[in-house]
Every structure is written in structure tokens, then in C-alpha cells.
Design an enzyme around this catalytic site. Structure first.
Site, PDB file in Angstrom:
ATOM      1  N   LYS A  35      -1.686  12.887   4.427  1.00 30.24           N
ATOM      2  CA  LYS A  35      -1.432  11.978   3.302  1.00 30.24           C
ATOM      3  C   LYS A  35       0.042  11.591   3.139  1.00 30.24           C
ATOM      4  CE  LYS A  35      -4.807  10.967   2.045  1.00 30.24           C
ATOM      5  NZ  LYS A  35      -5.804  10.228   2.901  1.00 30.24           N
ATOM      6  N   HIS A  89      -2.049  16.142  12.581  1.00 28.24           N
ATOM      7  CA  HIS A  89      -1.403  16.743  11.412  1.00 28.24           C
ATOM      8  C   HIS A  89      -0.997  18.189  11.698  1.00 28.24           C
ATOM      9  CE1 HIS A  89      -2.364  13.391   8.881  1.00 28.24           C
ATOM     10  NE2 HIS A  89      -3.656  13.602   8.850  1.00 28.24           N
ATOM     11  N   TRP A 136      -0.388   4.196   7.843  1.00 29.68           N
ATOM     12  CA  TRP A 136       0.609   3.125   7.727  1.00 29.68           C
ATOM     13  C   TRP A 136       1.500   3.120   8.976  1.00 29.68           C
ATOM     14  CZ3 TRP A 136       4.452   3.095   2.931  1.00 29.68           C
ATOM     15  CH2 TRP A 136       4.893   1.791   2.718  1.00 29.68           C
ATOM     16  N   ARG A 171      -5.519   4.317  -1.874  1.00 31.20           N
ATOM     17  CA  ARG A 171      -5.736   4.681  -3.270  1.00 31.20           C
ATOM     18  C   ARG A 171      -4.735   4.037  -4.207  1.00 31.20           C
ATOM     19  NH1 ARG A 171      -4.080   8.989  -6.627  1.00 31.20           N
ATOM     20  NH2 ARG A 171      -2.438   9.324  -5.105  1.00 31.20           N
TER      21      ARG A 171
HETATM   22  S1  PPS Z   1      -4.331  10.722   6.294  1.00 34.26           S
HETATM   23  O1  PPS Z   1      -5.762  10.717   5.865  1.00 34.26           O
HETATM   24  O2  PPS Z   1      -3.770  12.077   6.202  1.00 34.26           O
HETATM   25  O3  PPS Z   1      -4.125  10.135   7.608  1.00 34.26           O
HETATM   26  O4  PPS Z   1      -3.611   9.841   5.188  1.00 34.26           O
HETATM   27  P1  PPS Z   1      -2.238   9.070   5.380  1.00 34.26           P
HETATM   28  O5  PPS Z   1      -2.482   7.793   6.062  1.00 34.26           O
HETATM   29  O6  PPS Z   1      -1.197   9.984   5.934  1.00 34.26           O
HETATM   30  O7  PPS Z   1      -1.792   8.814   3.881  1.00 34.26           O
HETATM   31  C1  PPS Z   1      -2.574   8.080   2.993  1.00 34.26           C
HETATM   32  C2  PPS Z   1      -1.647   7.652   1.872  1.00 34.26           C
HETATM   33  O8  PPS Z   1      -0.849   6.552   2.331  1.00 34.26           O
HETATM   34  C3  PPS Z   1      -1.071   5.432   1.485  1.00 34.26           C
HETATM   35  N1  PPS Z   1      -0.929   4.194   2.252  1.00 34.26           N
HETATM   36  C4  PPS Z   1      -0.018   3.259   1.965  1.00 34.26           C
HETATM   37  N2  PPS Z   1       0.950   3.218   1.032  1.00 34.26           N
HETATM   38  C5  PPS Z   1       1.708   2.091   0.984  1.00 34.26           C
HETATM   39  N3  PPS Z   1       1.538   1.034   1.807  1.00 34.26           N
HETATM   40  C6  PPS Z   1       0.592   1.039   2.768  1.00 34.26           C
HETATM   41  N4  PPS Z   1       0.431  -0.005   3.579  1.00 34.26           N
HETATM   42  C7  PPS Z   1      -0.241   2.203   2.878  1.00 34.26           C
HETATM   43  N5  PPS Z   1      -1.266   2.543   3.680  1.00 34.26           N
HETATM   44  C8  PPS Z   1      -1.666   3.763   3.270  1.00 34.26           C
HETATM   45  C9  PPS Z   1      -2.492   5.663   0.972  1.00 34.26           C
HETATM   46  O9  PPS Z   1      -2.769   4.858  -0.145  1.00 34.26           O
HETATM   47  C10 PPS Z   1      -2.424   7.146   0.661  1.00 34.26           C
HETATM   48  O10 PPS Z   1      -1.582   7.447  -0.450  1.00 34.26           O
HETATM   49  P2  PPS Z   1      -2.079   7.535  -1.969  1.00 34.26           P
HETATM   50  O11 PPS Z   1      -0.936   8.133  -2.719  1.00 34.26           O
HETATM   51  O12 PPS Z   1      -3.295   8.395  -1.984  1.00 34.26           O
HETATM   52  O13 PPS Z   1      -2.364   6.136  -2.383  1.00 34.26           O
END
Ligand code: PPS
Length: 323
Positions: free
Chosen positions: A66, A133, A71, A287
Site C-alpha cells: 500500500k 513486497h 502507481w 480508495r
Molecule cells: S498494493 O495492493 O500493496 O500493491 O497497493 P499499492 O499500489 O502499493 O498502494 C495502493 C495505494 O496507492 C493509492 N494509489 C494512488 N494514489 C495516488 N495516485 C494514484 N494514481 C494512485 N494509484 C494508487 C491507492 O489509492 C492506495 O492508497 P489509499 O490510501 O488506500 O487510497
């Protein structure tokens, strides 16, 4: 070297496991090496992961869960593939960039519905982009001898922990109030914890020439700068116009609307194969996408506990990453 695991004996472990819909009858273990909390089933694949054949032209995206992995993967995949936005929209990201240990995490009841991700990654044509991870001691040994490019992405622990709570509810129907989950997180009872083993181990090696240290917070603050820095690391030249197009494609709203990067469909399939009801309305893979929002969800006491825990863990390390 073999990865072994002692049963996780912390008093909060039983409560956490009981709050998972699939209560992981086989329980969690603490691995040796790394001291990582993982479902027992992970041990069956840990040796194959350590011996996974690495290629010099691989690119690896590694993080604590997370932290902005998806991204980062989408940004890196596009940089590696001449900004092929068409394929990026057509083929879902886990197919373009496999999550190495994913199948080792899925509960028994869901395994039939999914591919062996270690095998999938092994069969991919080069250049591969692989997500994990895992902390250094559990990653493929050849990463440290062949030294392909590794992009690490860190996120402040309050936001990463909070995002992980909603993720575990989304995937496994965790039925635990947020504050009690935080207790479990701080006690290293949640899988993939301790957070600091992962982050600090990579922070120590961040200056090695094959490692790039990025943060979620930098990406939120100045995505263009991170795109340029990452392109340079990958040996790619990007024009201003390309950076602009990437920035648009990588915005939270476009990644949320893009079925290739928004995993809600995949989650739905996993939930149905494991017998869970459809995803509740208030949960989504993409989210919130904000920095610092988790503090509003924590009680002031929990916020202070996190702060003390952060200080206890970084004291003497010189750590200057996001906290
Ligand atoms: S995972 O399942 O571990 O691979 O998740 P991961 O991709 O590492 O993290 C998910 C969080 O990243 C947010 N996210 C983004 N934030 C901003 N911009 C973009 N484009 C973006 N893409 C993914 C995603 O919403 C999760 O964070 P939270 O705080 O839950 O929203």
C-alpha cells in the site's frame, strides 16, 4: 538456505486471525530469516522465491504493501515500453507486471482460481517488470549478484497501515475495528509486518547504482519530477509532452477509471472464488490517494503511539524517509 517459520504467538494474533473471514486455519508464522509475519502457506513457496532466476534486464518494483506500488508499476511499465498507452489500457497491470509472491498469499480455498505467479513471472519474456513486497532477505538471492534495476517506493507508515486495513477488508473481509487493527499492526501481527524491516533495509542500500528510492509523498507532490528521475534511472529520454501525457494517465482519477489499473474486477473474482459476498460499497482498490488523511481516522492516542513507535524505530538510523 531454507526459509523456516515459527508460529506467531503474540496475544493479538488469535484475535486478528479470527477476524479474517478465512480464518487461516493454518495460522501465521514469523519467518527466519527476516522475522516477517506471513501466512504459513508462504513457506511452501519461499524457497522457490529465493532461488527465482533473475535476469540483468529485469526491473523490480519493491515496497511495503500500500505504498504506491501500482502507481509506480504503471509509470515504470510505460517508460519501459515506449509509452504504449494502448496496451497499457488493454492488458491489466498484473499481467504486464506480475506480483511475484501473490499466489503464495492466497488462502487454500482461492488457489484453484489463480495462476502460480512465481511460474508466471519465470515464463515472462524480457524485459520483465516484477512486483514484490518482500524484504531483502526473502527476495531472490540473484537480485544481489545480478543486480538488475530495483525501484523501491516508500510511504509514511500511518497512511500505508491505514490503506492496508481497507485492503485486508476488501480482500479477506477483515472484521476488526480500525483502532484494534492498528494495535495488531504495531505489534507486527499483520502479514508483511514489521514495516521497518522492509523500509529501513532498502533505505540503507538506496545509494547503490541499481537501486532507485522513490516515495509516495514525492509522487503526490511533484509527479513530473519523479517521472523524469525514474526515466533517467531507466536510461530513457522523455520529452515534456510525454511527461505531460504520463502525468495525465497516472493521475488518481484516470487510474481509478482505468480497468487495467483498478483491481476491483480482480478482487471481485477472488472474493467469489473464496465464497465472500460482493465488495461492500464503501471499499475500493483505488480508495483515497491522499497523504496524511489517515491521521483523521486515528484517535489522538493512537496517533501519539504511532509517533513514538516511529521514533523508536528510526532512532540512530539517520532515516529521512516519509514518516
Ligand atoms: S498494493 O495492493 O500493496 O500493491 O497497493 P499499492 O499500489 O502499493 O498502494 C495502493 C495505494 O496507492 C493509492 N494509489 C494512488 N494514489 C495516488 N495516485 C494514484 N494514481 C494512485 N494509484 C494508487 C491507492 O489509492 C492506495 O492508497 P489509499 O490510501 O488506500 O487510497
Amino acid at each position: 538456505m531454507e526459509v523456516t517459520g515459527e508460529p506467531l504467538r503474540h496475544p493479538l494474533a488469535q484475535k486478528f486471525l479470527a477476524a479474517l473471514e478465512h480464518s487461516r486455519k493454518d495460522g501465521y508464522v514469523v519467518t527466519q530469516p527476516a522475522g516477517l509475519t506471513m501466512p504459513r502457506g508462504f513457506l511452501a513457496d519461499a524457497g522457490r522465491i529465493l532461488d527465482f532466476p533473475v535476469r540483468p534486464d529485469d526491473v523490480w518494483v519493491v515496497s511495503f504493501p500500500k505504498s504506491g506500488t501500482t502507481w509506480t508499476q504503471e509509470m515504470v511499465w510505460l517508460l519501459m515500453n515506449d509509452l504504449d498507452f494502448r496496451t497499457a489500457r488493454q492488458v491489466c497491470l498484473p499481467e504486464r507486471s506480475p506480483f511475484l509472491e501473490y499466489s503464495a498469499l492466497v488462502p487454500e480455498e482461492g488457489k484453484a482460481g489463480i495462476a502460480d505467479t512465481i511460474e508466471l513471472a519465470q515464463r515472462m519474456t524480457s524485459p520483465r517488470l516484477i512486483k514484490s513486497h518482500l524484504p531483502p532477505a526473502l527476495l531472490p538471492k540473484q537480485l544481489w549478484t545480478i543486480k538488475p534495476k530495483v525501484i523501491y517506493v516508500a510511504r509514511n507508515p500511518k497512511d500505508a497501515a491505514t490503506s492496508f486495513y481497507y485492503h485486508i477488508r476488501l480482500m479477506y473481509d477483515l472484521k476488526l475495528p480500525l483502532e484494534e487493527y492498528y494495535d495488531a499492526f504495531l505489534a507486527n501481527v499483520v502479514y508483511y509486518t514489521p514495516y521497518w524491516t522492509n523500509v529501513l533495509e532498502f533505505w540503507k542500500i538506496r545509494h547503490e547504482s541499481n537501486i532507485l528510492w522513490n516515495t509516495y509523498e514525492e509522487m503526490k507532490k511533484d509527479l513530473r519530477a519523479v517521472i523524469r528521475k525514474t526515466a533517467t534511472f531507466l536510461g530513457r529520454i522523455v520529452t515534456d509532452e510525454e511527461v505531460e501525457r504520463l502525468e495525465e494517465h497516472l493521475s488518481f482519477s484516470s487510474m481509478r477509471q482505468n480497468p487495467a489499473t483498478n483491481y476491483d474486477g480482480l478482487v471481485q473474482r477472488l472474493r467469489s472464488t473464496t465464497g465472500l459476498p460482493p465488495v461492500p460499497q464503501d471499499l475500493a482498490f483505488m480508495r483515497e490517494g491522499e497523504v496524511g488523511a489517515s491521521r483523521q481516522r486515528m484517535s489522538p492516542e493512537m496517533d501519539r503511539r504511532f509517533d513514538r513507535w516511529i521514533q523508536d524505530n528510526i532512532r540512530g538510523t539517520g532515516y529521512d524517509g516519509p514518516i
